[in-house]
Design a protein around this motif. Structure first.
Motif, PDB file in Angstrom:
ATOM      1  N   ARG A   1      52.197  56.508  76.248  1.00  0.00           N
ATOM      2  CA  ARG A   1      50.948  56.380  76.991  1.00  0.00           C
ATOM      3  C   ARG A   1      50.138  55.190  76.483  1.00  0.00           C
ATOM      4  NH1 ARG A   1      47.466  61.736  77.768  1.00  0.00           N
ATOM      5  NH2 ARG A   1      47.351  61.591  75.489  1.00  0.00           N
ATOM      6  N   SER A   2      50.142  54.977  75.160  1.00  0.00           N
ATOM      7  CA  SER A   2      49.447  53.825  74.591  1.00  0.00           C
ATOM      8  C   SER A   2      50.104  52.522  75.034  1.00  0.00           C
ATOM      9  CB  SER A   2      49.457  53.933  73.063  1.00  0.00           C
ATOM     10  OG  SER A   2      48.834  52.811  72.476  1.00  0.00           O
ATOM     11  N   ALA A   3      51.439  52.526  75.080  1.00  0.00           N
ATOM     12  CA  ALA A   3      52.156  51.328  75.529  1.00  0.00           C
ATOM     13  C   ALA A   3      51.827  51.023  76.980  1.00  0.00           C
ATOM     14  CB  ALA A   3      53.656  51.528  75.350  1.00  0.00           C
ATOM     15  N   ALA A   4      51.705  52.073  77.799  1.00  0.00           N
ATOM     16  CA  ALA A   4      51.394  51.867  79.217  1.00  0.00           C
ATOM     17  C   ALA A   4      50.036  51.215  79.396  1.00  0.00           C
ATOM     18  CB  ALA A   4      51.437  53.206  79.952  1.00  0.00           C
ATOM     19  N   SER A   5      49.106  51.532  78.499  1.00  0.00           N
ATOM     20  CA  SER A   5      47.763  50.964  78.618  1.00  0.00           C
ATOM     21  C   SER A   5      47.716  49.500  78.186  1.00  0.00           C
ATOM     22  CB  SER A   5      46.775  51.773  77.777  1.00  0.00           C
ATOM     23  OG  SER A   5      47.085  51.660  76.391  1.00  0.00           O
TER      24      SER A   5
ATOM     25  N   GLY B   1      52.340  46.769  85.851  1.00  0.00           N
ATOM     26  CA  GLY B   1      53.565  46.571  86.606  1.00  0.00           C
ATOM     27  C   GLY B   1      54.654  47.551  86.210  1.00  0.00           C
ATOM     28  N   ALA B   2      55.896  47.111  86.327  1.00  0.00           N
ATOM     29  CA  ALA B   2      57.051  47.974  86.097  1.00  0.00           C
ATOM     30  C   ALA B   2      57.080  48.521  84.676  1.00  0.00           C
ATOM     31  CB  ALA B   2      58.335  47.213  86.403  1.00  0.00           C
ATOM     32  N   GLU B   3      56.650  47.689  83.698  1.00  0.00           N
ATOM     33  CA  GLU B   3      56.646  48.165  82.315  1.00  0.00           C
ATOM     34  C   GLU B   3      55.665  49.329  82.152  1.00  0.00           C
ATOM     35  OE1 GLU B   3      55.740  44.706  80.039  1.00  0.00           O
ATOM     36  OE2 GLU B   3      57.858  44.123  79.823  1.00  0.00           O
ATOM     37  N   ARG B   4      54.508  49.211  82.755  1.00  0.00           N
ATOM     38  CA  ARG B   4      53.511  50.284  82.686  1.00  0.00           C
ATOM     39  C   ARG B   4      54.053  51.549  83.349  1.00  0.00           C
ATOM     40  NH1 ARG B   4      48.225  51.948  82.693  1.00  0.00           N
ATOM     41  NH2 ARG B   4      47.577  53.178  84.503  1.00  0.00           N
ATOM     42  N   TRP B   5      54.676  51.389  84.515  1.00  0.00           N
ATOM     43  CA  TRP B   5      55.190  52.558  85.234  1.00  0.00           C
ATOM     44  C   TRP B   5      56.269  53.275  84.411  1.00  0.00           C
ATOM     45  CZ3 TRP B   5      56.203  49.020  90.046  1.00  0.00           C
ATOM     46  CH2 TRP B   5      54.955  48.609  90.565  1.00  0.00           C
TER      47      TRP B   5
ATOM     48  N   TYR C   1      51.635  58.472  87.221  1.00  0.00           N
ATOM     49  CA  TYR C   1      52.749  57.538  87.433  1.00  0.00           C
ATOM     50  C   TYR C   1      53.044  57.388  88.922  1.00  0.00           C
ATOM     51  CZ  TYR C   1      57.651  56.292  88.114  1.00  0.00           C
ATOM     52  OH  TYR C   1      58.811  55.723  88.578  1.00  0.00           O
ATOM     53  N   LEU C   2      53.130  58.511  89.648  1.00  0.00           N
ATOM     54  CA  LEU C   2      53.454  58.461  91.075  1.00  0.00           C
ATOM     55  C   LEU C   2      52.353  57.767  91.877  1.00  0.00           C
ATOM     56  CD1 LEU C   2      55.001  62.025  91.528  1.00  0.00           C
ATOM     57  CD2 LEU C   2      56.213  59.828  91.592  1.00  0.00           C
TER      58      LEU C   2
ATOM     59  N   PHE D   1      52.793  45.834  73.258  1.00  0.00           N
ATOM     60  CA  PHE D   1      53.540  46.725  74.151  1.00  0.00           C
ATOM     61  C   PHE D   1      54.949  46.959  73.629  1.00  0.00           C
ATOM     62  CE2 PHE D   1      56.788  46.992  77.452  1.00  0.00           C
ATOM     63  CZ  PHE D   1      56.446  48.205  78.042  1.00  0.00           C
ATOM     64  N   ALA D   2      55.636  45.860  73.290  1.00  0.00           N
ATOM     65  CA  ALA D   2      57.025  45.977  72.841  1.00  0.00           C
ATOM     66  C   ALA D   2      57.117  46.819  71.575  1.00  0.00           C
ATOM     67  CB  ALA D   2      57.618  44.585  72.609  1.00  0.00           C
ATOM     68  N   GLU D   3      56.213  46.550  70.634  1.00  0.00           N
ATOM     69  CA  GLU D   3      56.242  47.295  69.373  1.00  0.00           C
ATOM     70  C   GLU D   3      55.948  48.776  69.605  1.00  0.00           C
ATOM     71  OE1 GLU D   3      53.991  47.316  65.007  1.00  0.00           O
ATOM     72  OE2 GLU D   3      53.555  45.750  66.491  1.00  0.00           O
ATOM     73  N   THR D   4      54.915  49.049  70.401  1.00  0.00           N
ATOM     74  CA  THR D   4      54.542  50.451  70.658  1.00  0.00           C
ATOM     75  C   THR D   4      55.620  51.167  71.454  1.00  0.00           C
ATOM     76  OG1 THR D   4      52.215  49.791  70.690  1.00  0.00           O
ATOM     77  CG2 THR D   4      52.751  51.947  71.612  1.00  0.00           C
ATOM     78  N   TYR D   5      56.180  50.469  72.446  1.00  0.00           N
ATOM     79  CA  TYR D   5      57.221  51.079  73.281  1.00  0.00           C
ATOM     80  C   TYR D   5      58.450  51.422  72.443  1.00  0.00           C
ATOM     81  CZ  TYR D   5      60.229  51.894  77.323  1.00  0.00           C
ATOM     82  OH  TYR D   5      61.067  52.461  78.248  1.00  0.00           O
ATOM     83  N   ASN D   6      58.854  50.492  71.578  1.00  0.00           N
ATOM     84  CA  ASN D   6      60.024  50.742  70.729  1.00  0.00           C
ATOM     85  C   ASN D   6      59.768  51.896  69.759  1.00  0.00           C
ATOM     86  OD1 ASN D   6      61.546  48.712  71.908  1.00  0.00           O
ATOM     87  ND2 ASN D   6      60.815  47.132  70.481  1.00  0.00           N
ATOM     88  N   SER D   7      58.550  51.972  69.246  1.00  0.00           N
ATOM     89  CA  SER D   7      58.204  53.093  68.358  1.00  0.00           C
ATOM     90  C   SER D   7      58.264  54.410  69.124  1.00  0.00           C
ATOM     91  CB  SER D   7      56.804  52.888  67.771  1.00  0.00           C
ATOM     92  OG  SER D   7      56.755  51.734  66.957  1.00  0.00           O
ATOM     93  N   ALA D   8      57.830  54.388  70.382  1.00  0.00           N
ATOM     94  CA  ALA D   8      57.880  55.591  71.213  1.00  0.00           C
ATOM     95  C   ALA D   8      59.323  56.021  71.449  1.00  0.00           C
ATOM     96  CB  ALA D   8      57.179  55.328  72.544  1.00  0.00           C
ATOM     97  N   VAL D   9      60.202  55.036  71.707  1.00  0.00           N
ATOM     98  CA  VAL D   9      61.618  55.350  71.915  1.00  0.00           C
ATOM     99  C   VAL D   9      62.210  55.970  70.656  1.00  0.00           C
ATOM    100  CG1 VAL D   9      63.906  54.354  72.321  1.00  0.00           C
ATOM    101  CG2 VAL D   9      61.952  53.600  73.692  1.00  0.00           C
ATOM    102  N   ASP D  10      61.862  55.401  69.492  1.00  0.00           N
ATOM    103  CA  ASP D  10      62.369  55.950  68.225  1.00  0.00           C
ATOM    104  C   ASP D  10      61.883  57.391  68.029  1.00  0.00           C
ATOM    105  OD1 ASP D  10      63.641  53.580  67.693  1.00  0.00           O
ATOM    106  OD2 ASP D  10      62.025  52.785  66.418  1.00  0.00           O
ATOM    107  N   ALA D  11      60.620  57.646  68.328  1.00  0.00           N
ATOM    108  CA  ALA D  11      60.072  59.001  68.183  1.00  0.00           C
ATOM    109  C   ALA D  11      60.755  59.964  69.150  1.00  0.00           C
ATOM    110  CB  ALA D  11      58.560  58.989  68.427  1.00  0.00           C
TER     111      ALA D  11
END
Length: 294
Positions: A56-60, A64-68, A94-95, A32-42
């Motif tokens: 979306r991949s990180a959310a899967s 909890g809050a990280e997924r949201w 998300y909602l 999650f952390a790796e994918t999320y950080n890559s998403a932020v960079d992109a």
């Protein structure tokens, strides 16, 4: 001995299962952390489509809050990439999943209004923005919601209502990033109104000119008709005069013929009288001769 071995084997299995579960959780968190950080960079690199897929991949990979949070940013990324249908589906997901008090719930609802506006569903956009402003009247995005509601009204051909919303942005949110855009739109509406007033005035003037021209043409037609009537009347009078003249000529001719007839008759009568006088003279002369002979 068998019992001890059996108990030891069970403990070992439990330990292995625990280690596997712990390792999977660790791998999932790392993923999650790796994918999320890559998403932020992109996203920072404005590669929004890639960012959306990574969020979306990180959310899967979490819950909890990280997924949201990952789902929300996936929606933002897809919207920035122009994938409005995917963005709308992601925001709605998300909602549905997120706690109503989660940080990004108000903005996700606002972004659904933006999606509707981009897809030219202007009535839907108005409904979404109205609901957002009613539920979150103090949210910083209210100024944006007012502005895009004004744009929606403009697109629906309702400039007077749109002007009220742009004016509200100017009066209530002078620090809003939409301030200059709202002022520009309000000025355009005012200019369009003045232009329309000028067009109406010119059209009215043109209509008056056309009416005056029509009246002039009608007057000329009336004069022409009058002249034609006069000419026709004069022509009729001339024809009557010509007929009268012709009748007079015929009368004169008949009179001349009658005069000629009378003259001929008179000449015959004169000739007859002359002959009678000559006869009488002869008779008188004969009488005189007879008297001389006696």
């Amino acid at each position: 001995m068998y019992s001890i071995m059996k108990h030891g084997l069970r403990s070992a299995c439990i330990a292995v299962a625990f280690l596997l579960a712990t390792g999977a959780a660790t791998l999932s968190a790392e993923s999650f952390a790796e994918t999320y950080n890559s998403a932020v960079d992109a996203f920072d690199a404005r590669d929004y489509l890639t960012a959306g897929e990574l969020f979306r991949s990180a959310a899967s990979a979490t819950d909890g809050a990280e997924r949201w949070t990952a789902l929300f940013w996936a929606g933002r990324s897809f919207l920035a990439a122009g994938r409005t249908s995917t963005a709308e589906a992601t925001f709605r997901r998300y909602l549905e999943d997120a706690d109503p008090t989660h940080t990004f719930v108000p903005e996700a609802r606002y972004q659904l209004g933006r999606v509707a506006f981009i897809e030219a569903a202007f009535q839907q956009a108005l409904r979404v923005f109205d609901a957002f402003m009613e539920d979150y009247p103090d949210n910083p995005l209210v100024a944006n919601a007012l502005y895009w509601s004004g744009e929606s009204l403009l697109a629906l051909g309702r400039p007077e209502e749109a002007e009220l919303l742009f004016t509200a942005v100017l009066s209530r949110y002078p620090e809003s990033p939409r301030f200059e855009s709202a002022r520009y739109r309000r000025d355009i509406i005012e200019l369009s109104r003045r232009e329309q007033e000028l067009i109406d005035l010119l059209r009215l003037s043109a209509e008056e000119q056309v009416k005056l021209a029509d009246d002039l043409v009608s007057e000329r037609e009336a004069h022409r008709a009058t002249r034609e009537g006069v000419v026709r009347l004069e022509s009729e009078e001339l024809q009557r005069a010509e007929r009268a003249l012709e009748q007079a000529r015929q009368e004169v001719e008949r009179g001349r013929q009658e005069v000629e007839t009378l003259r001929a008759e008179l000449e015959r009568r004169i000739e007859a009288v002359r002959l009678q006088e000559e006869v009488l003279m002869l008779i008188g002369a004969y009488a005189d001769w007879l008297e001389e002979q006696e």
